[in-house]
Design an enzyme around this catalytic site. Structure first.
Site, PDB file in Angstrom:
ATOM      1  NE  ARG A   1      38.387  47.882  48.644  1.00 11.72           N
ATOM      2  CZ  ARG A   1      38.091  48.694  47.643  1.00 11.72           C
ATOM      3  NH1 ARG A   1      37.347  49.760  47.840  1.00 11.72           N
ATOM      4  NH2 ARG A   1      38.546  48.462  46.439  1.00 11.72           N
TER       5      ARG A   1
ATOM      6  CG  LEU B   1      40.371  57.232  47.987  1.00 15.01           C
ATOM      7  CD1 LEU B   1      40.169  58.730  47.793  1.00 15.01           C
ATOM      8  CD2 LEU B   1      41.816  56.959  48.378  1.00 15.01           C
TER       9      LEU B   1
ATOM     10  CG  ASN C   1      44.190  38.138  40.758  1.00 17.13           C
ATOM     11  OD1 ASN C   1      44.824  37.170  40.341  1.00 17.13           O
ATOM     12  ND2 ASN C   1      44.757  39.322  40.974  1.00 17.13           N
TER      13      ASN C   1
ATOM     14  CB  CYS D   1      36.207  43.123  46.748  1.00 17.78           C
ATOM     15  SG  CYS D   1      36.843  42.166  48.123  1.00 17.78           S
TER      16      CYS D   1
ATOM     17  CB  CYS E   1      49.729  19.282  48.424  1.00 10.76           C
ATOM     18  SG  CYS E   1      49.730  20.981  47.836  1.00 10.76           S
TER      19      CYS E   1
HETATM   20 ZN   LIG Z   1      50.430  22.025  49.789  1.00  8.09          ZN
END
Ligand SMILES: [Zn+2]
Lengths: 268, 68
Positions: free
Chosen positions: A73, A71, A131, A188, A245
């Site tokens: 945040r 609570l 996460n 966090c 990538c």
């Molecule tokens: Zn990418």
């Protein structure tokens, strides 16, 4: 374009008079479907602002129930909601703000078995998870399903965000190849977070979603916006899609896999 | 020679590799940072043999995984 009722014209009047939104933009907002993954620190402000904006259909995915330590945040939840599923608690506030919208709740955590189907019904996705496995999985699913999305991360006094249009702009894995080793990066819950930081970053994500829907301005494509609230320095780092990538370049990925599996494979 | 790290001007004595720069910058776990030199991301495997040159614009991008 729809016929706006008098109530709608008044409710959305500040959008309608806004150059770059207007009545056409508001119409697009009301036709749009946005999925928010995580009804926590980031998901709370996103859900509140998108509901207020009149986004026609909003999906909320979260498998958790509200806990007292949330609570500080997670501003969509109230003290009376402790123990209530977060997606239901969020839905109640959103409908209270704007009864015209439809809110779909999914009381589950995302994984490789359910995420593609979840994102398929929406126009834009918000990553409000906490996460790396989920963040990378959301990136992969959005690339595979060709869904634009907003990435967000927060820690202590800082935050970072980028908006991804798969196959056109750099994806999260173009910047960060794969999740960091477990426990190498504080979270966090281990390092803390100033509550208002979630609001700062979440409202940027909501803004990016609305910009995308109405087609206003320049989304955070090919750039990572990060800020340090201690100094209030905001910085944008620009980059290009990485042709090598692992996820969106060259061969790319062909199917969705949970990140426990991906991380293990990469070590072989 | 002069380089830029995360937007700030810096002076370093001689040409060094990214691996050496990470040590100089006290980055404890290189796996937790993404390194960009003049808009290009550098593969972790090439840190050892990528030299930083005069005028290079370097960014360290850190993971931030929180959200809830
Ligand atoms: Zn990418």
């Amino acid at each position: 374009m729809r016929d706006f009722s008098d109530e709608e014209l008044e409710r959305y009047s500040r959008h309608i008079i806004l150059e770059d939104v207007g009545i056409e933009g508001q119409d697009k907002i009301m036709d749009s479907k946005i999925l928010i993954i995580g009804a926590g620190g980031l998901g709370s402000p996103v859900a509140l602002y998108l509901a207020a904006a009149g986004v026609g259909e909003i999906g909320i995915v979260d498998g958790d129930v509200v806990d007292l330590s949330n609570l500080q945040r997670q501003v969509i939840h109230a003290t009376k909601d402790i123990g209530v599923p977060k997606c239901e608690s969020a839905r109640a506030k959103m409908i209270a703000i704007n009864p015209h919208i439809k809110v779909n709740t999914y009381k589950k955590f995302v994984d490789a078995s359910n995420l593609l189907e979840l994102v398929s019904g929406y126009d834009f996705i918000i990553d409000g998870t906490d996460n790396f496995s989920a963040k990378f999985l959301i990136n992969d699913a959005c690339v595979l399903a060709n869904k634009p999305y907003s990435h967000g991360g927060i820690l202590r006094f800082g935050g970072q965000t980028m908006t991804i249009k798969p196959n056109e702009s750099a994806c999260y894995a173009c910047v960060f190849d794969r999740p960091p080793p477990k426990d190498a990066v504080p979270t966090c819950s281990s390092a803390g977070i100033l509550g208002a930081i979630a609001g700062m970053l979440g409202t940027i994500q909501a803004t990016e979603a609305l910009k995308y829907i109405v087609g206003a301005g320049q989304p955070l494509y090919n750039s990572l916006l990060s800020f340090d609230a201690k100094t209030m320095n905001f910085r944008k780092i620009n980059f290009k899609k990485n042709p090598k990538c692992r996820v969106c370049g060259g061969e790319g990925i062909k199917e969705l896999k949970d990140y426990e599996a991906v991380v293990c494979e990469s070590k072989i | 020679m002069n380089i830029k790290i995360n937007g700030e001007n810096r002076e370093i004595e001689k040409e060094i590799t990214i691996t050496e720069l990470l040590v100089l910058e006290k980055v404890k776990m290189p796996e937790t940072v993404s390194v960009q030199v003049n808009d290009e991301f550098i593969d972790q495997d090439s840190y050892e043999n990528t030299k930083i040159k005069d005028g290079d614009d370097i960014n360290f991008l850190y993971f931030m995984g929180g959200g809830a």
